[in-house]
Design an enzyme around this catalytic site. Structure first.
Site, PDB file in Angstrom:
ATOM      1  CE  LYS A  54     -16.902 -15.086  32.556  1.00 56.84           C
ATOM      2  NZ  LYS A  54     -18.231 -15.475  33.007  1.00 56.84           N
ATOM      3  CD  GLN A  98     -21.668 -14.647  31.893  1.00 57.81           C
ATOM      4  OE1 GLN A  98     -20.610 -15.163  31.540  1.00 57.81           O
ATOM      5  NE2 GLN A  98     -21.780 -13.966  33.023  1.00 57.81           N
ATOM      6  CG  ASP A 121     -18.832 -21.009  35.713  1.00 62.93           C
ATOM      7  OD1 ASP A 121     -17.825 -20.315  35.927  1.00 62.93           O
ATOM      8  OD2 ASP A 121     -19.854 -20.599  35.135  1.00 62.93           O
TER       9      ASP A 121
END
Ligand code: NAP
Length: 302
Positions: A54, A98, A121
């Site tokens: 990422k 994460q 997200d």
């Protein structure tokens, strides 16, 4: 019949190139650089690889990466303080915690602390609610990627029978909402579904996100269906033999013979997730820039 293999890598590369171009324009027009912060708690090797990917993707798209790492025994308060700091930092457009976090932490509670306008997200209650109400917001990356794959493949969604196997907050539920928003007739299956095979065999579009290697067999698939395999199951070195070590939820070798189009694993859905993380980061940066301009105008006015 042998299905068309949907090339997720090529489609993701196009999305990423598009985002990189738009990032350049955004920087020229606003003088701001979109920034993506990743927060990794602990040293899980797979999570570290995902975060590294990422960060690299972010740089390649012309955005600023912020890499925050906390020890595996970090307390809830320490992670929360990190998230609050990033929420308040105007150089950071998007914040991603994460998952999974170590067991002693409540991942849901921590995810909910990310500011809704930085929630790249799309997992906070605000963004999940906006999706279910059909209002604009930040959408989860993997189902957004699947929508892109379907659009690129020319799949007609209106009126189509879509079956999603898996009902996670991360994928299954938002996927179902997105298909519904495009007027597909959606069925969501899970571990308690009676006769999964029969339900799947009705689908014009079958999407599997279960985490069970090759659960979806040839006789689960109607002839001519479009099959999207979200599953990413890691094989042991002995099982992997000469393969990549990754296998999906669909028995690819058998289903490719009956489907009209299918995603492979790897190289199908996976690459789209990062592409849509970048797209979401740009969307968040745009939103924050517009808000800042609006507030500056209000300030001048009064
Ligand atoms: P998850 O939270 O574990 O959810 C799995 C879902 O599958 C649950 O709803 C579960 O039902 C259902 N399920 C389990 N066994 C089943 C069975 N035998 N029959 C029918 N349904 C069954 O997983 P997730 O986070 O959604 O991820 C699913 C898979 O997608 C994993 O392999 C993951 O690695 C992969 N994934 C890939 C990406 C990507 O970027 N490509 C992104 C996200 C996820 P219950 O709710 O009843 O337990």
């Amino acid at each position: 019949m042998s299905a068309t293999i949907i090339d997720g890598r090529a489609i993701a590369a196009r999305v990423r190139a598009g985002v990189a171009g738009e990032v350049e324009t955004f920087k020229r027009e606003t003088g701001r650089v979109p920034g993506l912060a990743t927060v990794l708690v602990g040293e899980d090797p797979a999570s570290a690889v995902y975060v590294g990917g990422k960060q690299r993707a972010c740089l390649e798209a012309g955005m600023a990466p912020f890499d925050r790492r906390l020890a595996a025994d970090a307390s809830f308060e320490e992670v929360a303080a990190q998230l609050e700091g990033l929420n308040a930092d105007t150089a950071v457009s998007g914040v991603l915690l994460q998952l999974p976090v170590p067991e002693h932490l409540d991942g849901n509670a921590l995810t909910s602390m990310v500011a809704a306008d930085k929630d790249v997200d799309g997992l906070t209650p605000v963004n999940a609610g906006l999706l279910s109400l059909g209002r604009p917001g930040l959408r989860p990356c993997t189902p957004s990627g699947v929508m892109e794959l379907l659009a690129d493949t020319g799949v007609r969604l209106e009126g189509a029978e879509a079956v999603v196997v898996g009902r996670s907050n991360l994928f299954g539920k938002p996927m179902a909402q997105m298909l519904l928003a495009e007027s597909a007739t959606v069925t969501v299956c899970h571990s308690r579904t009676r006769d999964l095979r029969e339900v799947c065999a009705r689908a014009d579009i079958l999407i599997a996100a279960v985490g069970r290697p090759r659960l979806i067999q040839r006789d689960f698939v109607k002839a001519g269906a479009v099959v999207i395999d979200v599953g990413m199951n890691r094989l042991t070195p002995e099982q992997a033999a000469n393969s990549s070590g990754l296998v999906g939820d669909v028995d690819f070798a058998a289903v490719v013979e009956v489907a009209s189009a299918i995603t492979p694993v790897p190289g199908g859905v996976g690459p789209l997730t990062i592409a849509f993380l970048l797209r979401n980061t740009l969307q968040a940066a745009r939103y924050q820039a517009e808000l800042e301009t609006m507030l500056a105008e209000v300030d001048r006015e009064f």
